[in-house]
Scaffold this motif. Sequence first.
Motif, mmCIF file in Angstrom:
data_model
loop_
_atom_site.group_PDB
_atom_site.id
_atom_site.type_symbol
_atom_site.label_atom_id
_atom_site.label_comp_id
_atom_site.label_asym_id
_atom_site.label_seq_id
_atom_site.Cartn_x
_atom_site.Cartn_y
_atom_site.Cartn_z
ATOM 1 N N ALA A 122 5.058 97.029 5.771
ATOM 2 C CA ALA A 122 3.646 97.057 5.376
ATOM 3 C C ALA A 122 2.748 96.777 6.566
ATOM 4 O O ALA A 122 1.713 97.439 6.755
ATOM 5 C CB ALA A 122 3.407 96.036 4.260
ATOM 6 N N GLY A 123 3.122 95.791 7.386
ATOM 7 C CA GLY A 123 2.330 95.474 8.566
ATOM 8 C C GLY A 123 2.345 96.604 9.584
ATOM 9 O O GLY A 123 1.318 96.897 10.209
ATOM 10 N N ARG A 142 -7.512 75.155 0.876
ATOM 11 C CA ARG A 142 -7.886 76.470 0.363
ATOM 12 C C ARG A 142 -8.060 77.417 1.544
ATOM 13 O O ARG A 142 -8.773 77.093 2.499
ATOM 14 C CB ARG A 142 -9.194 76.386 -0.432
ATOM 15 N N PHE A 143 -7.432 78.568 1.462
ATOM 16 C CA PHE A 143 -7.563 79.561 2.519
ATOM 17 C C PHE A 143 -8.603 80.602 2.102
ATOM 18 O O PHE A 143 -8.641 81.027 0.947
ATOM 19 C CB PHE A 143 -6.215 80.229 2.798
ATOM 20 N N PRO A 144 -9.460 81.018 3.040
ATOM 21 C CA PRO A 144 -10.602 81.866 2.678
ATOM 22 C C PRO A 144 -10.214 83.305 2.365
ATOM 23 O O PRO A 144 -9.175 83.810 2.808
ATOM 24 C CB PRO A 144 -11.476 81.806 3.938
ATOM 25 N N ALA A 145 -11.084 83.954 1.611
ATOM 26 C CA ALA A 145 -11.002 85.410 1.454
ATOM 27 C C ALA A 145 -11.681 86.024 2.670
ATOM 28 O O ALA A 145 -12.837 85.706 2.966
ATOM 29 C CB ALA A 145 -11.707 85.836 0.170
ATOM 30 N N ILE A 146 -10.962 86.868 3.395
ATOM 31 C CA ILE A 146 -11.493 87.476 4.619
ATOM 32 C C ILE A 146 -11.705 88.961 4.362
ATOM 33 O O ILE A 146 -10.803 89.651 3.879
ATOM 34 C CB ILE A 146 -10.541 87.264 5.799
ATOM 35 N N LEU A 156 -11.014 93.646 1.446
ATOM 36 C CA LEU A 156 -10.246 92.413 1.558
ATOM 37 C C LEU A 156 -9.085 92.607 2.529
ATOM 38 O O LEU A 156 -8.239 93.476 2.335
ATOM 39 C CB LEU A 156 -9.717 92.001 0.187
ATOM 40 N N ILE A 157 -9.036 91.792 3.595
ATOM 41 C CA ILE A 157 -7.968 91.904 4.593
ATOM 42 C C ILE A 157 -7.243 90.575 4.822
ATOM 43 O O ILE A 157 -6.304 90.492 5.617
ATOM 44 C CB ILE A 157 -8.522 92.407 5.936
ATOM 45 N N GLY A 158 -7.612 89.534 4.166
ATOM 46 C CA GLY A 158 -6.984 88.216 4.331
ATOM 47 C C GLY A 158 -7.700 87.198 3.450
ATOM 48 O O GLY A 158 -8.617 87.564 2.714
ATOM 49 N N SER A 159 -7.286 85.991 3.574
ATOM 50 C CA SER A 159 -6.113 85.484 4.265
ATOM 51 C C SER A 159 -4.829 85.803 3.492
ATOM 52 O O SER A 159 -4.898 86.284 2.358
ATOM 53 C CB SER A 159 -6.227 83.967 4.433
ATOM 54 N N ILE A 160 -3.691 85.515 4.086
ATOM 55 C CA ILE A 160 -2.416 85.830 3.449
ATOM 56 C C ILE A 160 -2.270 85.104 2.113
ATOM 57 O O ILE A 160 -1.905 85.736 1.115
ATOM 58 C CB ILE A 160 -1.244 85.510 4.393
ATOM 59 N N PRO A 161 -2.552 83.797 2.034
ATOM 60 C CA PRO A 161 -2.439 83.127 0.734
ATOM 61 C C PRO A 161 -3.417 83.693 -0.300
ATOM 62 O O PRO A 161 -3.066 83.825 -1.482
ATOM 63 C CB PRO A 161 -2.763 81.655 1.060
ATOM 64 N N PHE A 162 -4.636 84.024 0.127
ATOM 65 C CA PHE A 162 -5.617 84.559 -0.830
ATOM 66 C C PHE A 162 -5.146 85.898 -1.382
ATOM 67 O O PHE A 162 -5.206 86.141 -2.588
ATOM 68 C CB PHE A 162 -6.988 84.722 -0.181
#
Length: 276
Positions: A74-75, A154-158, A165-171
């Motif tokens: 995928a990456g 909490r990890f942000p929505a990037i 939406l491209i990140g973050s991985i946890p989000f």
Amino acid sequence: MHPDFIHLGPLDIRTYGVLVAVGFMVGLWVAGRRAPSEGFKPEQITDLGVWLIVSGMLGGKLFHIIFFWNDFIAGWREAGLRSLREGFVFYGGFILAAITAVAYARVKRLPLMRLLDVFAPSVALGHAFGRLGCFCNGCCYGKTCAPGFALGVRFPAIRDAAGRLIGSIPFIDQFQRGWVNITATASLPVYPTQLYEVFGNLAIFAALTAIYRHKRFDGQIWWLYVLGYGTLRFFVEFFRGDYTTYYFGLFTIAQLIAAVMILAALAGLQLCKSLS
């Protein structure tokens, strides 16, 4: 979370890569300082260190490809060669670097276990920097925790300039599971497993440094490191949230490897002690 360290025109330097590089350099410096007390020349440590850096990065990437094939593909489809900057598995780097050290010691006719003792505290110290890089990158994250848990992060929505939406991985993981919606600005709180390993590795480094002053036989420090990290990793894995496959319904592949490390360390300690 701070995945990008600096932007230089079209080139963006990742914080993860910077911290991994710092970890390697600091670790080699510490090992080089300890080398004369064990009868090694600092240049021998530096020479081996170059090979360890190459083999460590190669092993980490190979393990990522083997055990996280879908993520790798995928990456690659999304970023091509740029995807190779991320996705490294510590165990892969550790195993290939250890094999490299064994080969180097044999070729140079150096005492292997004494050489590994010199490097053991540095591995823990360097790994602490690497895990801090994981935290900045958002990878190796924990399971969701109660909102009131004091250490939850909490990890942000990037999103990119187009709002995608491209990140973050946890989000992204939580969004794909349906736990957060597209309008949310951050993930649900998760256990800071990266920081657990940062402080755990620093504790191992401090303990090994103290024990080194009272070292009783060659191999003692190395096998104590293997025992310490195997134990740390085994318990931290219970809080990791980035796995989809569990063995026996409970354990991750990393825990199985950690269990082997613990058993090998106990046997190694006994063998080295008997041979001293």
